[in-house]
Structure formats: C-alpha cells, structure tokens
Design a protein around this motif. Structure first.
Motif, PDB file in Angstrom:
ATOM      1  N   UNK A 222      70.826 -29.248  53.356  1.00 44.70           N
ATOM      2  CA  UNK A 222      69.493 -28.640  53.316  1.00 44.70           C
ATOM      3  C   UNK A 222      68.890 -28.822  51.915  1.00 44.70           C
ATOM      4  N   UNK A 223      68.593 -30.076  51.509  1.00 47.49           N
ATOM      5  CA  UNK A 223      68.112 -30.309  50.149  1.00 47.49           C
ATOM      6  C   UNK A 223      66.785 -29.619  49.844  1.00 47.49           C
ATOM      7  N   UNK A 224      66.044 -29.264  50.892  1.00 46.70           N
ATOM      8  CA  UNK A 224      64.765 -28.589  50.659  1.00 46.70           C
ATOM      9  C   UNK A 224      64.959 -27.180  50.108  1.00 46.70           C
ATOM     10  N   UNK A 225      66.190 -26.649  50.185  1.00 47.17           N
ATOM     11  CA  UNK A 225      66.473 -25.319  49.659  1.00 47.17           C
ATOM     12  C   UNK A 225      67.291 -25.395  48.369  1.00 47.17           C
ATOM     13  N   UNK A 226      67.233 -26.507  47.676  1.00 47.52           N
ATOM     14  CA  UNK A 226      67.993 -26.676  46.432  1.00 47.52           C
ATOM     15  C   UNK A 226      67.566 -25.641  45.394  1.00 47.52           C
ATOM     16  N   UNK A 227      68.507 -25.254  44.548  1.00 47.92           N
ATOM     17  CA  UNK A 227      68.229 -24.282  43.483  1.00 47.92           C
ATOM     18  C   UNK A 227      68.621 -24.869  42.135  1.00 47.92           C
ATOM     19  N   UNK A 228      67.873 -24.500  41.104  1.00 48.35           N
ATOM     20  CA  UNK A 228      68.121 -24.977  39.751  1.00 48.35           C
ATOM     21  C   UNK A 228      68.933 -23.931  38.992  1.00 48.35           C
ATOM     22  N   UNK A 229      70.027 -24.367  38.373  1.00 51.80           N
ATOM     23  CA  UNK A 229      70.921 -23.463  37.649  1.00 51.80           C
ATOM     24  C   UNK A 229      70.957 -23.868  36.182  1.00 51.80           C
ATOM     25  N   UNK A 230      70.815 -22.891  35.306  1.00 52.42           N
ATOM     26  CA  UNK A 230      70.777 -23.140  33.864  1.00 52.42           C
ATOM     27  C   UNK A 230      72.143 -22.880  33.225  1.00 52.42           C
ATOM     28  N   UNK A 231      72.421 -23.625  32.164  1.00 52.75           N
ATOM     29  CA  UNK A 231      73.643 -23.428  31.388  1.00 52.75           C
ATOM     30  C   UNK A 231      73.345 -23.617  29.905  1.00 52.75           C
ATOM     31  N   UNK A 232      74.073 -22.845  29.074  1.00 51.50           N
ATOM     32  CA  UNK A 232      74.039 -23.047  27.629  1.00 51.50           C
ATOM     33  C   UNK A 232      72.699 -22.719  27.000  1.00 51.50           C
TER      34      UNK A 232
END
Length: 844
Positions: free
Chosen positions: A194-204
């Motif tokens: 379900x790539x339309x529900x992708x989420x962006x995750x931050x690090x550092x």
C-alpha cells in the motif's frame, strides 16, 4: 456499439458465480489455471511446484477478499473503537491451510487440487513460513490477531516486514550453524503493498525552539536523514465469521533512492549509499545487540515501525474525525513488551509538534491511549538505551522524555516526600552509572494499564520487577494469562484428534474452548480411551517417519516421546534434561538388564547467534545423542533427537506427537510460556516446575495429571539469599556426581575434557538457574513418568482429561479479558454487502 455502463458499488449489480471466486470444484480448478496463467505467467507444462503453490494461494486469497474489503469499508464508515497491537514480532506460520480452515473451504480445495492431478500436500509444503519472529512473543501476537478477528473485534496489527527473518538453523558436527532465512525469495502471495499510505520517519539531527504566531513555545525537529515506511498488508481471517482484520508491516525505503549529484561527479557508491543504509532498518530480524552498532539498528527498527504506525493511526483517525481530541476514545494501543515503548514519546511529539496541542492535553490523550504488557522477569531483558545513543538518534524524543520524567518525579515527591531512593528507583532515566533511558519505566508512566501474562508472573511483577510502580499505581496492574489459538494448534496441526473430538461433542469448542469440558465423561469410557491412544500412536508414527526422512534415525513410535522444544536458553534448562538422559544412560550401562520404559527424547530450538552457552548446550545435546544412539548396550531403549530449524511448521508436527512436555525452567524465571499450553491441548502430560503458566495449567488439569518437581519461587529466593552453593549438591548425590564427572572426562566429546568444561564449571561454581538443586527432584519425577507410561490405559485417561480441562488457555479467553478489562471494546459484526457476496460485479 454502445459503451459499457459501469454499475456503482452502492447499487445492485447482476450477481453470478464467476471463474475467479466461485466455490464449485470445477470453478476452483478453472480459477487455479487462470491464476497460474495470468498471475504466474506459466502453463501447466512449464510450471514448477512453487508456481502451482502460488496459483493456489492466489485462488484462496481471491475468496477471502470479500471479507477483508468489507471489514475495511465498515471500519472506515463506522465510529468503532479500534485495538492497535504494536509488536516487533509476528510469528504467523504458514497461511494457506489456516485460511482454508477459517473459510471452511479445506475439503473442496483439496478435492479440486487432486482432481487436477496435483499432490495437495506437496503444494502446501512449498509455502515459506514468514520469518517475522523469534519465538513466544511473536507467536503470541499471531494468536492474538487470530482471536481478535474471530471475536470480531476491530483491530489492526503493526510491525516490521523483515526481509530476512530469524535464521534457518542447520546442525553440523553437532553445532548450530545459522543460514540466511530468505522467506521472501519467491514472493509472498498473502500481502498487498500500500505505497499510497507511506509514512516519513525522521532520524538524528537537532531541534530548534521557536514561538508560533500565537506566541506559544514550540519545537521543530530538523533530522539528519529521513526514511520512508511502505506498508504491506496481510489479511487475518476470523474463524467462520466475516471479519478479516489487517496486519500492516512496514518496509524501510530511502526517501531519495538515487543521488544524481554524487553520480555525476563519479561517486558511484555514494549515489546509492544512503538508500542501502536506510533500507537496512527492515532487512533483518533482531540483530545481535552486543555491539553499539547493533544496538543502534535495533533502536532504529523500533522507532521506525512505531512512528510509521502512529502516523498511520492518526491518518486513519482524521479521515473519520475532525480532530485528535478523541483519539484515546477511538484507539487502544497495546505495547507488546518494551520494544514499542518509544511510542509514548512519539505520540507526544506528534501531538505537540505536528498538531500543536498543549502539553497537558497531549499527555492526557497519550496516557489514556497506551497499555503495556510486560513479558519478562529477567532484569537483563528490560530494555534500556544509553543516553548518548538515544539522544543522537532521537534528539526530540529525549527532550520529551526528560519533560515527562520531570513531571512524573514531581508526582513521586508528593507521594514519597524526601525519599531520594524512591526517586532513583522510579525515574525513567537511570543515573546509577552510565545514564540510560529505561523503556519499561517509560511504558509504565505513559500507559493507563500494565499487565503480566500469567498469575505468578503478575504477582512477581508487583512484588519484585515493577514493585515500585505497583506501589505507586496499583490500579494500573492486572493479570492477563496468555493463551493460544485452537484453530492452528489443534484443528490445523492435529486434525485426527480434532475430528475425534468433534464426533463426540460437536465443533463448538473450536470457538468456545471451554466446551472441551464435555470430553471429561469420555475419559471413563475404555473404548474411547483405546481409540484416543490409537490416534496418538498414528500421530507419533507420522513424526517418526519425518525423523527417519530428516535425520536417518529410526525411532519407535511406541516409546514415550519426551519433548522439549523452545528457544535455547540457560533458564529454560535444556541441560537439566540432558543430565537426566546421562543418568539413565549410566544406569543402563551399570545394569544392562535394567527394565526401563523405552523413551525418545526430542529437542528443538534455536540459540541466539551470540549466545555462547546456549550454542554449547546444543552441541552437548547432539554429542550425548551420538553416544547414546550408537551404544549397543542401550539397545534402542533410549534415543536422543535434535530436530533442526524449530519454527511454527515444526511445532505443528511435534506438539501433537508428544507424550510428555518438558516445562522445566527455574521457578520465577519464565513469564508464562505458551508451548506448555499447546502440548497440553494436544494431549501431552507435563513435567514441570511451578513456574509461569505451569501453575495455572496444573490447577486446571489436576495435580494428579501433572508431574511436579523442583523448588518453588519462594524457595529459590530463600536459597539464593543464603548463598547457594551448588557443589554441595554435587558432593551429596552420587548419581549427579557420576553424570558431571562423565561429561568432564570428555566421554561425550571424543576425549576432549575442555569442550564442555564451561557448562560443568558453570554448574559447579555458579549455577544461576539452580539445576543442581533441582536435579534429584527432577530425576525422581522422570522415574514417575516412566512408571506411569507403562499403564497405557491410565495414561490415556490422563491425556483426555488434560485436553478436556484446557479451556482457559484459549487466546480467545485472553482477548476477551483484554477487551473487558483494558481496551473496553466490544465485538462488531461485519456484514458482507450483497454486491460482494460472489464478487461478480458486471459491467452492463
């Protein structure tokens, strides 16, 4: 020709049975060929066994989609409270047969495959087991997902889509060898991306503070790098209901797959380096955490799937609600151990920084959303992260945790004025040496409920592991004894016994396990006892055939099958089992005419790759097997088998065949155990300590049907407090001394006295899990097992009563307890709309 008119889904289309979804044998056969041709791109002449399996899997999946899509549509339109189960592991097992059983389509599909000239079992055996868990924690999560769907509870499971699961295990020269588990090598027909529900995750990165247009203090997180989380959804069917919930697993992908600027200046590796680094997050299940890099990756994994999941829940919530004000009223998030505990800080960040809530409102939402399940009594298993690693990876979360801790310790001061020691014990930040973030403490502070997983475990949490939190928040604590699903662990894995039970009492027990009580009366029926024992022998013969094919070792199915299968760990005491085997060996060698009950000892389990002592225990088991199995004096009275690559499929073979179940951990060390439940449900008797759920199993099946040995938890604590000296037991027990001396001489290691010295020295001079203190009690209990097995009629009666009295240990009961006491959720039935009944929606 007039153009076709598309019939809207909300209107009534023409309904027919079509080739894709019909249920007749002929339609299933045709659908199989269609999927082989159009999905796999093969003809019957060119297809491999795997192609046929994939076509079969897609044919089954087509027939469950109506339930899955209807469930999603209903949840989207209806204001239902949803359970979100956050777990780093989901040890699902193969899907194919489980789905056919839930759909009640096993028989027509088997017949359709066989009428097509194919071997049904060969196709079933092609399925790769999803490598998404290490053991009990992940298998429990899978059982709970099954029960949530069967009980029609709106739920979604969240985890990581590990590309490479827990390793495949081979045994070479008696040693464990780890082989890459490429479970996704040939694709997974049960998942949908379900790539339309992708989420962006931050690090550092770092944080910046500022004041917004309303002059309110805010913080902005400027990350060093970001990762995309791509969801892959798998349907989790309820048993013969319309509910099909979703397991959503996240795959890590780089937010930018290719750096053209680096490529253009000749830095070819640098052009893809970030992509490779980012995607490592979901590459492998649980790396060794002995090195700092390993710890960093594990923390990355945990935050990655938790952040993706919380952002996804917020997205779903805002599609149905105007704001997040009522988020805690519409979601209950269960933390399956401490792995997802970072969710407390992440939900606060999302509410504070991304949705502009004030602290008090955000904290009220957060602390009323999360519930925490503790799964361990081992202090070393309570996760904590060095502050420097945590702050470097999650700088904003460390700020939030400090703020949570500051407010929490103010609360503690009110309850315990001037008690500095209490502040130190309860603080989320461990400052006794190197500073750490204590994840269990974060979970306790940020959750409205805390539960253990067996009655004894919960009491020990209250009195020991989490005592300070229990004294502060007694209302948060409750017990939720684990359970297992009877669908996989009886109906699927033991069809002979399941069919026999259904013949006598009907099939209501499959969804209401307490109905097994009706079997008790048949325990007094001699004819039924004989029939029961005959079924058991047939199942044992199946396992004997498997052992012969796998290891080229012949075992007697009439012998007592003594089974210990579980993760290899010192506290689970597989080496205590070995001490008893060597004791029997010595007795027969000293008296070749000794009359003993023939016994086949069966071991299975994986050791963590970096756990030296566990791997040495595997080597000891195999070395003892080499000697015992080939000694003519023993004459097949004892056989020792180590079956490699323990997993769910392995368990489905072994649990039904066991006569005696080894549950011999040191009292006070095992949180619960679920293997003990699977064995008992399949008619095995238990030899065990009063540890974990053993206590409740013994209460349920009756003390007379349980072989008890060993110290109690209180006795363990008392002996340890008085400076336990294991060598005293060695000096006072001649058989024990003879066993350890024989191992020490190198008798089982081709004359090498050093190979097993670490085990022997550990037992003689430390023995942290008190094997020597429990040895004599264990050997005596094993003697009682051997004597009892000789009376097969009485043994059959005990076996029947074990099954009849195990109703409490269904995961359905566990989930009902969670729903009633913690989540406050109710069943919500799914109606499949008429236009979905046959899936044929024509264009007219």
């Amino acid at each position: 020709m007039n153009p076709p008119i598309t019939v809207p889904l909300d209107e009534c289309p023409i309904i027919i049975e079509d080739d894709r979804t019909g249920l007749s044998i002929e339609t299933i056969r045709r659908a199989l060929l269609d999927n082989l041709y159009y999905v796999q791109g093969k003809t019957p002449q060119t297809a491999t066994k795997n192609d046929f399996y994939m076509a079969l899997a897609y044919t089954v999946r087509d027939r469950l989609l109506k339930r899955w899509l209807s469930t999603q549509l209903t949840y989207r339109k209806t204001p239902v409270k949803t359970v979100s189960y956050l777990s780093a592991e989901f040890l699902l097992g193969p899907h194919l047969i489980n789905n056919l059983i839930s759909l009640n389509l096993y028989d027509p599909f088997k017949k359709a495959i066989e009428e097509s000239g194919l071997n049904f079992q060969e196709l079933v055996d092609q399925e790769e087991e999803p490598g998404l868990g290490n053991g009990g924690l992940g298998r429990l999560a899978a059982c709970y997902m099954d029960s949530l769907a069967t009980l029609e509870i709106p739920a979604i499971g969240y985890g990581i889509r590990y590309e490479f699961g827990i390793f495949d295990q081979e045994i070479k020269d008696g040693w464990q060898v780890e082989i890459t588990d490429k479970w996704l090598q040939y694709g997974n027909p049960w998942e949908i991306a379900r790539p339309e529900f992708a989420q962006l995750v931050k690090f550092g990165g770092y944080t910046e503070s500022y004041y917004d247009q309303d002059h309110i203090y805010r913080v902005r997180w400027v990350p060093r790098y970001t990762v995309n989380g791509i969801p892959y959804d798998t349907p989790i069917l309820g048993y013969r209901v319309n509910t099909a919930n979703t397991l959503r697993l996240w795959k890590a992908e780089a937010s930018e797959s290719f750096n053209f600027e680096r490529f253009n200046v000749g830095d070819y590796y640098g052009a893809v380096r970030d992509k490779v680094a980012c995607e490592t997050i979901s590459k492998v299940l649980y790396p060794n955490d002995e090195q700092i890099q390993g710890k960093e990756l594990r923390l990355e994994q945990q935050f990655f799937f938790v952040s993706c999941s919380l952002q996804d829940m917020i997205r779903i919530h805002l599609n149905k609600n105007a704001s997040l004000d009522n988020f805690h009223e519409m979601w209950s998030i269960q933390l399956n151990d401490t792995h997802p505990a970072i969710g407390v800080a992440e939900l606060m960040r999302l509410l504070l920084d991304e949705n502009n809530y004030d602290w008090d409102t955000a904290w009220n939402i957060t602390k009323n959303t999360f519930a925490y399940t503790n799964h361990t009594l081992l202090p070393e298993a309570l996760e904590k992260w060095p502050l420097n690693i945590f702050g470097r990876m999650l700088p904003r979360h460390l700020e939030i945790i400090y703020a949570i801790n500051h407010r929490f310790l103010d609360e503690v001061r009110i309850h315990y004025p001037n008690d500095v020691s209490k502040l130190a014990c309860l603080s989320i930040i461990d400052e006794t040496g190197e500073k750490y973030v204590r994840m269990a403490h974060l979970a306790c502070v940020g959750s409205f409920a805390i539960n253990g997983v067996a009655a004894l475990h919960t009491e020990l949490l209250k009195s020991d592991v989490l005592r300070d939190f229990y004294e502060l928040y007694p209302e948060k604590f409750s017990n939720k004894t684990n359970g297992v699903t009877p669908r996989r662990w009886m109906v699927l894995s033991n069809p002979r016994m399941s069919f026999t039970i259904c013949e006598k009492i009907g099939d209501s027990w499959i969804k209401n396990l307490d109905d097994l009580r009706q079997l008790e009366g048949y325990a007094e029926d001699g004819g039924f006892r004989n029939y029961w024992q005959q079924i058991k022998k047939e199942v044992k013969q199946d396992l004997a055939n498997y052992i012969q094919a796998k290891l080229d070792i012949k075992v007697d199915p009439h012998s007592l099958f003594d089974v210990q299968v579980k993760r290899i760990h010192e506290y689970k005491r597989q080496h205590l089992n070995v001490l008893n085997i060597v004791t029997l060996y010595n007795r027969i060698k000293n008296n070749p005419n000794l009359d003993v009950t023939p016994r086949t000892f069966i071991f299975g389990g994986k050791a963590a790759p970096g756990y030296f002592m566990a791997k040495l225990i595997i080597k000891l088991i195999n070395s003892v097997a080499d000697v015992v199995n080939n000694d003519p004096v023993i004459c097949d009275r004892i056989k020792v088998i180590f079956l490699p690559d323990y997993n769910v499929t392995f368990g489905q073979r072994v649990y039904p065949a066991a006569d005696i179940s080894e549950q011999i951990s040191t009292a006070g060390k095992e949180a619960s155990g679920t293997g003990n439940m699977k064995f008992s449900l399949n008619g095995a008797l238990t030899i065990g300590t009063l540890d974990g759920a053993n206590v409740e199993i013994r209460e349920s099946v009756g003390a007379e049907n349980f072989f008890l040995f060993g110290l109690t938890t209180e006795e363990v604590y008392a002996i340890r407090a008085n400076r336990y000296t294991p060598r005293d037991y060695y000096n006072s027990d001649e058989e024990l001394k003879a066993v350890l001396d024989l191992i020490s001489t190198g008798f089982f290691s081709h004359g090498d006295p050093n190979l097993f010295r670490p085990i022997v020295d550990n037992l003689l001079y430390s023995d942290p899990y008190m094997l020597l203190a429990d040895y004599r009690s264990y050997v005596d209990a094993q003697d009682a097992v051997g004597c009892a097995y000789r009376d097969q009629d009485h043994w059959g009666r005990m076996s029947i009563l074990n099954v009849a009295r195990m109703g409490k240990f269904s995961s359905d009961r566990s989930i009902k307890d969670y729903c009633n006491d913690i989540w406050k959720t109710k069943p919500f039935a799914i109606d499949v709309p008429e236009y979905m009944q046959s899936q044929a929606m024509l264009k007219v």
